[in-house]
Write a protein that holds these residues in place. Structure first.
Motif, PDB file in Angstrom:
ATOM      1  N   LEU A  58       0.837  -1.202   0.000  1.00  0.00           N
ATOM      2  CA  LEU A  58       0.000   0.000   0.000  1.00  0.00           C
ATOM      3  C   LEU A  58       0.873   1.253   0.000  1.00  0.00           C
ATOM      4  N   ARG A  59       1.898   1.241   0.808  1.00  0.00           N
ATOM      5  CA  ARG A  59       2.798   2.393   0.889  1.00  0.00           C
ATOM      6  C   ARG A  59       3.486   2.627  -0.443  1.00  0.00           C
ATOM      7  N   GLN A  60       3.919   1.568  -1.080  1.00  0.00           N
ATOM      8  CA  GLN A  60       4.605   1.709  -2.366  1.00  0.00           C
ATOM      9  C   GLN A  60       3.653   2.209  -3.445  1.00  0.00           C
ATOM     10  N   ALA A  61       2.391   1.795  -3.378  1.00  0.00           N
ATOM     11  CA  ALA A  61       1.413   2.208  -4.386  1.00  0.00           C
ATOM     12  C   ALA A  61       0.994   3.666  -4.213  1.00  0.00           C
ATOM     13  N   GLU A  66      10.608   8.574  -4.085  1.00  0.00           N
ATOM     14  CA  GLU A  66      11.560   9.272  -3.237  1.00  0.00           C
ATOM     15  C   GLU A  66      10.832  10.236  -2.312  1.00  0.00           C
ATOM     16  N   ALA A  67       9.978   9.716  -1.467  1.00  0.00           N
ATOM     17  CA  ALA A  67       9.239  10.563  -0.541  1.00  0.00           C
ATOM     18  C   ALA A  67      10.181  11.076   0.534  1.00  0.00           C
ATOM     19  N   GLY A  68      10.047  12.352   0.840  1.00  0.00           N
ATOM     20  CA  GLY A  68      10.860  12.949   1.882  1.00  0.00           C
ATOM     21  C   GLY A  68      10.269  12.661   3.253  1.00  0.00           C
ATOM     22  N   LEU A  69      10.959  13.132   4.269  1.00  0.00           N
ATOM     23  CA  LEU A  69      10.538  12.896   5.637  1.00  0.00           C
ATOM     24  C   LEU A  69       9.162  13.506   5.909  1.00  0.00           C
ATOM     25  N   LEU A  70       8.916  14.690   5.398  1.00  0.00           N
ATOM     26  CA  LEU A  70       7.630  15.346   5.603  1.00  0.00           C
ATOM     27  C   LEU A  70       6.495  14.555   4.949  1.00  0.00           C
ATOM     28  N   GLU A  71       6.734  14.050   3.756  1.00  0.00           N
ATOM     29  CA  GLU A  71       5.705  13.258   3.081  1.00  0.00           C
ATOM     30  C   GLU A  71       5.430  11.957   3.832  1.00  0.00           C
ATOM     31  N   LYS A  72       6.475  11.348   4.378  1.00  0.00           N
ATOM     32  CA  LYS A  72       6.292  10.120   5.152  1.00  0.00           C
ATOM     33  C   LYS A  72       5.471  10.395   6.406  1.00  0.00           C
ATOM     34  N   ALA A  73       5.758  11.513   7.082  1.00  0.00           N
ATOM     35  CA  ALA A  73       5.003  11.874   8.285  1.00  0.00           C
ATOM     36  C   ALA A  73       3.538  12.123   7.946  1.00  0.00           C
ATOM     37  N   ILE A  76       1.794   8.783   7.405  1.00  0.00           N
ATOM     38  CA  ILE A  76       1.514   8.104   8.679  1.00  0.00           C
ATOM     39  C   ILE A  76       0.315   8.760   9.359  1.00  0.00           C
ATOM     40  N   ARG A  77       0.286  10.086   9.355  1.00  0.00           N
ATOM     41  CA  ARG A  77      -0.827  10.814   9.971  1.00  0.00           C
ATOM     42  C   ARG A  77      -2.136  10.468   9.272  1.00  0.00           C
ATOM     43  N   LYS A  78      -2.110  10.434   7.953  1.00  0.00           N
ATOM     44  CA  LYS A  78      -3.315  10.104   7.189  1.00  0.00           C
ATOM     45  C   LYS A  78      -3.766   8.682   7.506  1.00  0.00           C
TER      46      LYS A  78
END
Length: 85
Positions: A58-61, A66-73, A76-78
């Motif tokens: 799901l994360r890969q899709a 190249e997601a940055g730290l902000l996009e990863k956060a 996770i929040r979503k």
């Protein structure tokens, strides 16, 4: 990330050592309890590994490669918000 076979192998090693010690002590009840515990824990672990694999897919899709730290956060929040609705 450890592979499925490495994780299951570690679980099996822990139980095998305890099972052999119980066998050497002649503790048949402990051996039976360990056998049941291993089967229960193996099924639980398989389910958790399936969930890990699905979340990884799901994360890969959803995430750019190249997601940055902000996009990863944000992802996770979503994801955590989905469970509270």
């Amino acid at each position: 990330m450890r592979t499925r076979s490495q994780i299951i192998g570690s679980l099996e090693g822990v139980y095998r050592e305890a099972f052999e010690k119980a066998g050497e002590a002649g503790d048949r009840a402990r051996m039976d309890a360990l056998d049941f515990g291993f089967q229960r824990d193996q099924v639980t672990l398989e389910v958790l590994l399936d969930i890990r694999d699905l979340l990884s897919e799901l994360r890969q899709a959803e995430a750019p490669e190249e997601a940055g730290l902000l996009e990863k956060a944000r992802a996770i929040r979503k994801f955590t918000r989905l469970g509270s609705r």
